[in-house]
Design an enzyme around this catalytic site. Structure first.
Site, short mmCIF file in Angstrom:
data_model
loop_
_atom_site.label_atom_id
_atom_site.label_comp_id
_atom_site.label_asym_id
_atom_site.label_seq_id
_atom_site.Cartn_x
_atom_site.Cartn_y
_atom_site.Cartn_z
N HIS A 7 0.82 -1.22 0.00
CA HIS A 7 0.00 0.00 0.00
C HIS A 7 0.86 1.26 0.00
O HIS A 7 0.36 2.35 -0.32
CB HIS A 7 -1.01 -0.01 1.16
CG HIS A 7 -0.45 0.26 2.51
ND1 HIS A 7 -0.15 -0.73 3.42
CD2 HIS A 7 -0.16 1.43 3.14
CE1 HIS A 7 0.30 -0.19 4.53
NE2 HIS A 7 0.30 1.12 4.39
N ASP A 27 -0.24 -7.60 1.35
CA ASP A 27 0.27 -6.22 1.43
C ASP A 27 1.80 -6.23 1.49
O ASP A 27 2.42 -5.75 2.44
CB ASP A 27 -0.33 -5.53 2.66
CG ASP A 27 0.01 -4.05 2.72
OD1 ASP A 27 0.35 -3.48 1.67
OD2 ASP A 27 -0.09 -3.47 3.82
N GLN A 72 0.58 6.46 11.57
CA GLN A 72 0.76 7.07 10.27
C GLN A 72 2.23 7.41 10.01
O GLN A 72 2.87 8.05 10.82
CB GLN A 72 -0.07 8.35 10.16
CG GLN A 72 -1.56 8.08 10.17
CD GLN A 72 -2.37 9.35 10.35
OE1 GLN A 72 -1.85 10.37 10.74
NE2 GLN A 72 -3.67 9.25 10.08
N GLY A 73 2.73 6.97 8.87
CA GLY A 73 4.12 7.21 8.53
C GLY A 73 5.02 6.04 8.85
O GLY A 73 6.17 5.99 8.41
N ASP A 74 4.52 5.07 9.62
CA ASP A 74 5.31 3.87 9.95
C ASP A 74 5.04 2.72 8.99
O ASP A 74 5.74 1.71 9.04
CB ASP A 74 5.00 3.41 11.38
CG ASP A 74 5.53 4.35 12.43
OD1 ASP A 74 6.59 4.95 12.20
OD2 ASP A 74 4.89 4.51 13.48
N SER A 75 4.00 2.83 8.19
CA SER A 75 3.65 1.76 7.25
C SER A 75 4.87 1.30 6.46
O SER A 75 5.71 2.10 6.06
CB SER A 75 2.58 2.24 6.28
OG SER A 75 1.34 2.35 6.91
#
Length: 290
Positions: free
Chosen positions: A75, A129, A220-223
């Site tokens: 993603h 994913d 958010q931002g660690d994906s």
């Protein structure tokens, strides 16, 4: 991008069957500042169009698993607004910088040569994913580097109840992306317990980790970032619901499940060779037929 949180106690668990959580982005909540020696494999994935100043384009994390091979989440490669995968030349990857705004001695900044993902990836279910990026500028082969080093990937199942480390520049408890790389410890949770929280949304290839009490998480931002156990990459930050709230564990890509797929892919060159081999085989077949 996706958020996480963790499992609730017995009384609250009974209510979870009636909750359908919305998917959201992951971040590090209540983490501690990372040390270079323990995070040499962590990379910052950025979009060139937003990289007006060094570090401003960060969207995801990733893990260096070879001289020029980065493992991340599918993603992170996908443009949800345009309903398509981004092109390799839209990205830039930064290695060897704990502070995402600072380019220091040993920092490597690389364009991306090609990307790989599974056609079965679904934004609705987060199935498969998993994604790869192949760098134009990687580590020099057979040469040591002070701040950058690949990490081994898992090829066996990780035990339940063990402490693991997740890392990233994602949102903190203050609600903004962290300028420095943070780490946090989470514990692997059984698929059966995790499925209670997510209404049987935990599919093959997914791994859960968190805390019963909540309070520590990724966001958010660690994906795309790493989940590490025993100096081995076992998971990739994928999805979840909430951030560090009791009730829902973080959901990660289970690296060992995809080990063969990861190892078989070696970038644009190998794919080109495979295509050439196929063409040669077809031509030879036609020649023999004639």
């Amino acid at each position: 991008m996706w958020k996480f949180a963790y499992l609730l106690g017995f009384l609250c668990t009974a209510t979870l069957f009636f909750i359908t959580p919305s998917l959201a982005d992951p971040r590090i909540i209540n983490g501690t500042q990372a040390a270079v020696d323990n995070t040499k494999y962590v990379v910052s994935i950025r979009l060139k169009r937003y990289e007006s100043s060094f570090g401003s384009g960060h969207i995801c994390g990733g893990s260096l698993i070879g001289p020029n091979k980065v493992l991340t989440a599918a993603h992170c490669l996908y443009n949800s607004d345009k309903k398509r995968y981004r092109k390799a030349n839209e990205f830039v990857v930064v290695l060897g910088a704990l502070n995402r705004f600072q380019r220091v001695n040993g920092t490597i900044v690389s364009d991306v040569k090609s990307i790989a993902y599974m056609n079965t990836f679904s934004m609705d279910t987060m199935r498969d994913d998993i994604g790869l990026m192949f760098l134009k500028t990687g580590l020099p082969v057979n040469k040591s580097h002070l701040t950058v080093e690949p990490i081994a990937i898992a090829n066996t199942t990780t035990p339940i109840g063990v402490s693991c480390q997740v890392s990233g520049w994602g949102k903190t408890e203050r609600g903004s992306l962290s300028p420095v790389l943070l780490t946090a410890n989470v514990t692997t949770i059984s698929k059966s317990v995790c499925s209670v929280s997510y209404n049987n949304g935990i599919l093959n290839g997914m791994l859960c980790a968190g805390h019963l009490r909540g309070g520590t998480d990724s966001c958010q931002g660690d994906s795309g970032g790493p989940l590490v156990y025993n100096n081995t990459l076992i998971g990739v930050v994928s999805w979840g619901s909430g951030c560090a709230q009791p009730g829902f564990p973080g959901v990660y890509v289970d690296v060992q499940y995809y080990n063969k797929w990861i190892m078989e892919r070696n970038g644009a060159i190998s794919r080109t060779l495979s295509t050439l081999t196929l063409c040669v085989a077809v031509l030879l077949g036609l020649f023999n037929y004639l």
